[in-house]
Design a protein around this motif. Structure first.
Motif, PDB file in Angstrom:
ATOM      1  N   CYS A 166       0.845  -1.192   0.000  1.00 47.61           N
ATOM      2  CA  CYS A 166       0.000   0.000   0.000  1.00 47.61           C
ATOM      3  C   CYS A 166       0.886   1.250   0.000  1.00 47.61           C
ATOM      4  O   CYS A 166       1.735   1.412  -0.861  1.00 47.61           O
ATOM      5  CB  CYS A 166      -0.952  -0.038   1.189  1.00 47.61           C
ATOM      6  SG  CYS A 166      -2.252   1.224   1.145  1.00 47.61           S
ATOM      7  N   THR A 167       0.742   2.118   0.994  1.00 43.87           N
ATOM      8  CA  THR A 167       1.538   3.340   1.051  1.00 43.87           C
ATOM      9  C   THR A 167       2.972   3.066   1.490  1.00 43.87           C
ATOM     10  O   THR A 167       3.782   3.999   1.588  1.00 43.87           O
ATOM     11  CB  THR A 167       0.902   4.370   1.993  1.00 43.87           C
ATOM     12  OG1 THR A 167       0.764   3.789   3.296  1.00 43.87           O
ATOM     13  CG2 THR A 167      -0.464   4.802   1.483  1.00 43.87           C
ATOM     14  N   GLY A 168       3.318   1.808   1.722  1.00 46.66           N
ATOM     15  CA  GLY A 168       4.715   1.453   1.950  1.00 46.66           C
ATOM     16  C   GLY A 168       5.566   1.807   0.748  1.00 46.66           C
ATOM     17  O   GLY A 168       6.795   1.953   0.855  1.00 46.66           O
ATOM     18  N   GLY A 169       4.915   1.993  -0.417  1.00 42.54           N
ATOM     19  CA  GLY A 169       5.630   2.417  -1.607  1.00 42.54           C
ATOM     20  C   GLY A 169       6.288   3.782  -1.426  1.00 42.54           C
ATOM     21  O   GLY A 169       7.327   4.074  -2.024  1.00 42.54           O
ATOM     22  N   PHE A 170       5.684   4.630  -0.591  1.00 39.52           N
ATOM     23  CA  PHE A 170       6.275   5.944  -0.320  1.00 39.52           C
ATOM     24  C   PHE A 170       7.616   5.794   0.389  1.00 39.52           C
ATOM     25  O   PHE A 170       8.535   6.580   0.171  1.00 39.52           O
ATOM     26  CB  PHE A 170       5.325   6.784   0.531  1.00 39.52           C
ATOM     27  CG  PHE A 170       4.269   7.499  -0.257  1.00 39.52           C
ATOM     28  CD1 PHE A 170       4.403   8.847  -0.575  1.00 39.52           C
ATOM     29  CD2 PHE A 170       3.132   6.830  -0.682  1.00 39.52           C
ATOM     30  CE1 PHE A 170       3.434   9.502  -1.309  1.00 39.52           C
ATOM     31  CE2 PHE A 170       2.154   7.481  -1.420  1.00 39.52           C
ATOM     32  CZ  PHE A 170       2.301   8.829  -1.736  1.00 39.52           C
ATOM     33  N   LEU A 192      12.688   3.486  -6.008  1.00 38.20           N
ATOM     34  CA  LEU A 192      11.727   3.398  -7.104  1.00 38.20           C
ATOM     35  C   LEU A 192      12.099   4.279  -8.293  1.00 38.20           C
ATOM     36  O   LEU A 192      11.363   4.320  -9.277  1.00 38.20           O
ATOM     37  CB  LEU A 192      10.326   3.793  -6.612  1.00 38.20           C
ATOM     38  CG  LEU A 192       9.689   2.892  -5.557  1.00 38.20           C
ATOM     39  CD1 LEU A 192       8.282   3.381  -5.222  1.00 38.20           C
ATOM     40  CD2 LEU A 192       9.641   1.447  -6.034  1.00 38.20           C
ATOM     41  N   ALA A 193      13.215   4.951  -8.208  1.00 44.60           N
ATOM     42  CA  ALA A 193      13.616   5.841  -9.302  1.00 44.60           C
ATOM     43  C   ALA A 193      13.720   5.069 -10.617  1.00 44.60           C
ATOM     44  O   ALA A 193      14.344   4.006 -10.676  1.00 44.60           O
ATOM     45  CB  ALA A 193      14.948   6.496  -8.973  1.00 44.60           C
ATOM     46  N   GLN A 194      13.069   5.600 -11.644  1.00 45.43           N
ATOM     47  CA  GLN A 194      13.055   5.009 -12.991  1.00 45.43           C
ATOM     48  C   GLN A 194      12.390   3.639 -13.029  1.00 45.43           C
ATOM     49  O   GLN A 194      12.627   2.857 -13.947  1.00 45.43           O
ATOM     50  CB  GLN A 194      14.483   4.905 -13.556  1.00 45.43           C
ATOM     51  CG  GLN A 194      15.279   6.194 -13.512  1.00 45.43           C
ATOM     52  CD  GLN A 194      14.582   7.361 -14.189  1.00 45.43           C
ATOM     53  OE1 GLN A 194      13.975   7.197 -15.234  1.00 45.43           O
ATOM     54  NE2 GLN A 194      14.648   8.539 -13.576  1.00 45.43           N
ATOM     55  N   ARG A 195      11.557   3.345 -12.048  1.00 45.46           N
ATOM     56  CA  ARG A 195      10.837   2.068 -12.021  1.00 45.46           C
ATOM     57  C   ARG A 195       9.335   2.303 -12.101  1.00 45.46           C
ATOM     58  O   ARG A 195       8.836   3.389 -11.799  1.00 45.46           O
ATOM     59  CB  ARG A 195      11.153   1.287 -10.742  1.00 45.46           C
ATOM     60  CG  ARG A 195      12.587   0.807 -10.628  1.00 45.46           C
ATOM     61  CD  ARG A 195      12.739  -0.095  -9.402  1.00 45.46           C
ATOM     62  NE  ARG A 195      14.108  -0.546  -9.214  1.00 45.46           N
ATOM     63  CZ  ARG A 195      14.640  -1.610  -9.806  1.00 45.46           C
ATOM     64  NH1 ARG A 195      13.909  -2.316 -10.649  1.00 45.46           N
ATOM     65  NH2 ARG A 195      15.888  -1.962  -9.574  1.00 45.46           N
ATOM     66  N   ARG A 196       8.608   1.240 -12.493  1.00 49.76           N
ATOM     67  CA  ARG A 196       7.149   1.233 -12.433  1.00 49.76           C
ATOM     68  C   ARG A 196       6.739   0.908 -11.007  1.00 49.76           C
ATOM     69  O   ARG A 196       7.369   0.087 -10.343  1.00 49.76           O
ATOM     70  CB  ARG A 196       6.567   0.188 -13.387  1.00 49.76           C
ATOM     71  CG  ARG A 196       6.894   0.425 -14.846  1.00 49.76           C
ATOM     72  CD  ARG A 196       6.558  -0.798 -15.693  1.00 49.76           C
ATOM     73  NE  ARG A 196       5.148  -1.152 -15.620  1.00 49.76           N
ATOM     74  CZ  ARG A 196       4.692  -2.355 -15.265  1.00 49.76           C
ATOM     75  NH1 ARG A 196       5.546  -3.309 -14.924  1.00 49.76           N
ATOM     76  NH2 ARG A 196       3.404  -2.599 -15.250  1.00 49.76           N
ATOM     77  N   ALA A 197       5.675   1.551 -10.539  1.00 44.80           N
ATOM     78  CA  ALA A 197       5.224   1.301  -9.169  1.00 44.80           C
ATOM     79  C   ALA A 197       3.756   1.669  -9.045  1.00 44.80           C
ATOM     80  O   ALA A 197       3.206   2.424  -9.856  1.00 44.80           O
ATOM     81  CB  ALA A 197       6.051   2.109  -8.171  1.00 44.80           C
ATOM     82  N   THR A 198       3.119   1.133  -7.997  1.00 46.97           N
ATOM     83  CA  THR A 198       1.744   1.497  -7.696  1.00 46.97           C
ATOM     84  C   THR A 198       1.615   1.740  -6.205  1.00 46.97           C
ATOM     85  O   THR A 198       2.543   1.507  -5.432  1.00 46.97           O
ATOM     86  CB  THR A 198       0.763   0.391  -8.155  1.00 46.97           C
ATOM     87  OG1 THR A 198      -0.582   0.888  -8.086  1.00 46.97           O
ATOM     88  CG2 THR A 198       0.877  -0.861  -7.281  1.00 46.97           C
ATOM     89  N   THR A 199       0.464   2.243  -5.809  1.00 48.76           N
ATOM     90  CA  THR A 199       0.154   2.461  -4.398  1.00 48.76           C
ATOM     91  C   THR A 199      -1.358   2.573  -4.293  1.00 48.76           C
ATOM     92  O   THR A 199      -2.068   2.391  -5.279  1.00 48.76           O
ATOM     93  CB  THR A 199       0.855   3.733  -3.864  1.00 48.76           C
ATOM     94  OG1 THR A 199       0.690   3.807  -2.438  1.00 48.76           O
ATOM     95  CG2 THR A 199       0.279   4.998  -4.486  1.00 48.76           C
TER      96      THR A 199
END
Length: 320
Positions: free
Chosen positions: A104-108, A116-123
């Motif tokens: 979830c917001t652990g992506g932050f 996550l720089a230059q990567r695909r990600a979701t949240t």
């Protein structure tokens, strides 16, 4: 033994620990303790969640050997930034671990650590725009259940963490084990990472049972013409009264709502099946393939073929 560390900080969302059940049952199904689970925090000891329930944790100090890190999210990452010590730890840990996941917001947290720089990600969908604005070097896809980009995994809302964990089990132990775990936990067989986290039925959120019934009728009959008259008749209202009440409760016209339901159903068919677009169009109530494409461009800003291509890319990444 595959060691999984759940990394939490004060105020973490307790649901972030739910994926532990997936790994627990994977051990049961496998007939041996393949996974070893442990909770961690900067200082160790009891760490309170946002609910107030505290969990025991091990300190990050000293030698920590973990194969998969799972970063717990918080209710509002904009108000609760990750401790600097966690960010410093992650920058080193990512090179030693097999994979790192933000639930979830652990992506932050991963973003703040620069992972996550230059990567695909979701949240979580509510924070997707904020994640993109704060970290423009990330390719944020806020409508995905989870995304795997190399050793970095990210998931949408908290329940999507279960799908992410089940995908890890499938990667580690195979599809049969993952299917059995899903069955024991009364979960649907894991949702593909590319599947939308957004539900039009939830978004419309009518206040009355009568309008909810009309939406249920529409969803069951998307392959049929769904005029205002037909919807109104299904709940025993006049077309004029139905349109007024429907718009008042959902904030949009019946025609607009039906198109959104058709789009959601068509997208799921495209992501999860190999049906030709002509079949998808027919089953979800669009006149033909061209009409389907026009609706997708209005609703998603991309044609159906692009969504199918992205779903296949996600599927290939998940099975690596």
């Amino acid at each position: 033994m595959h060691r999984i560390g759940f990394l939490v900080s004060e105020g973490f969302q307790i649901m972030a620990l739910a994926p532990q059940s997936v790994f627990e049952y994977a051990n049961i199904v496998a007939g041996e303790p393949f996974y070893a689970l442990e909770n961690f925090s900067v200082a160790g000891g009891a760490v309170p969640s946002s609910l107030g329930v505290a969990v025991g944790t091990r300190s990050l100090r000293g030698r920590v050997e973990v194969d998969t890190w799972m970063l717990a999210g918080v209710n509002d990452p904009l108000q609760s930034p990750a401790p600097q010590k966690i960010l410093d730890f992650l920058r080193k840990a990512v090179h030693r671990a097999r994979r790192v996941a933000g639930i979830c917001t652990g992506g932050f947290v991963l973003a703040e650590a620069g992972l996550l720089a230059q990567r695909r990600a979701t949240t979580h969908w509510a924070f997707g725009r904020a994640l993109q604005q704060r970290f423009p070097d990330i390719h944020v896809e806020p409508d995905r259940i989870y995304i795997v980009d190399g050793p970095i995994w990210t998931s949408a809302g908290m329940t999507a963490g279960l799908d992410l964990a089940l995908a890890m089990v499938e990667k580690d132990l195979g599809a049969d084990v993952a299917r059995s775990v899903a069955h024991k936990l009364v979960m649907p067989q894991r949702r593909a990472g590319g599947q939308s986290q957004h539900s039009e039925m939830l978004e419309l959120a009518p206040k009355s049972d009568r309008i909810q019934s009309a939406l249920d009728y529409a969803r069951r009959n998307l392959h049929r013409p769904l005029t205002v008259e037909a919807l109104a008749s299904s709940v025993h209202l006049s077309p004029r009264q139905f349109s007024r009440v429907f718009t008042l409760e959902t904030g949009q016209s019946p025609a607009k709502a039906v198109e959104r339901l058709r789009l959601e159903a068509a997208r799921l068919m495209i992501e999860q099946s190999r049906h030709a677009l002509e079949v998808v169009a027919r089953e979800t109530g669009f006149r033909d393939r061209r009409h389907l494409r026009e609706a997708f461009m209005r609703g998603f800003g991309m044609p159906p073929q692009a969504i199918r291509r992205d779903a296949r890319i996600d599927s290939r990444i998940d099975t690596r």
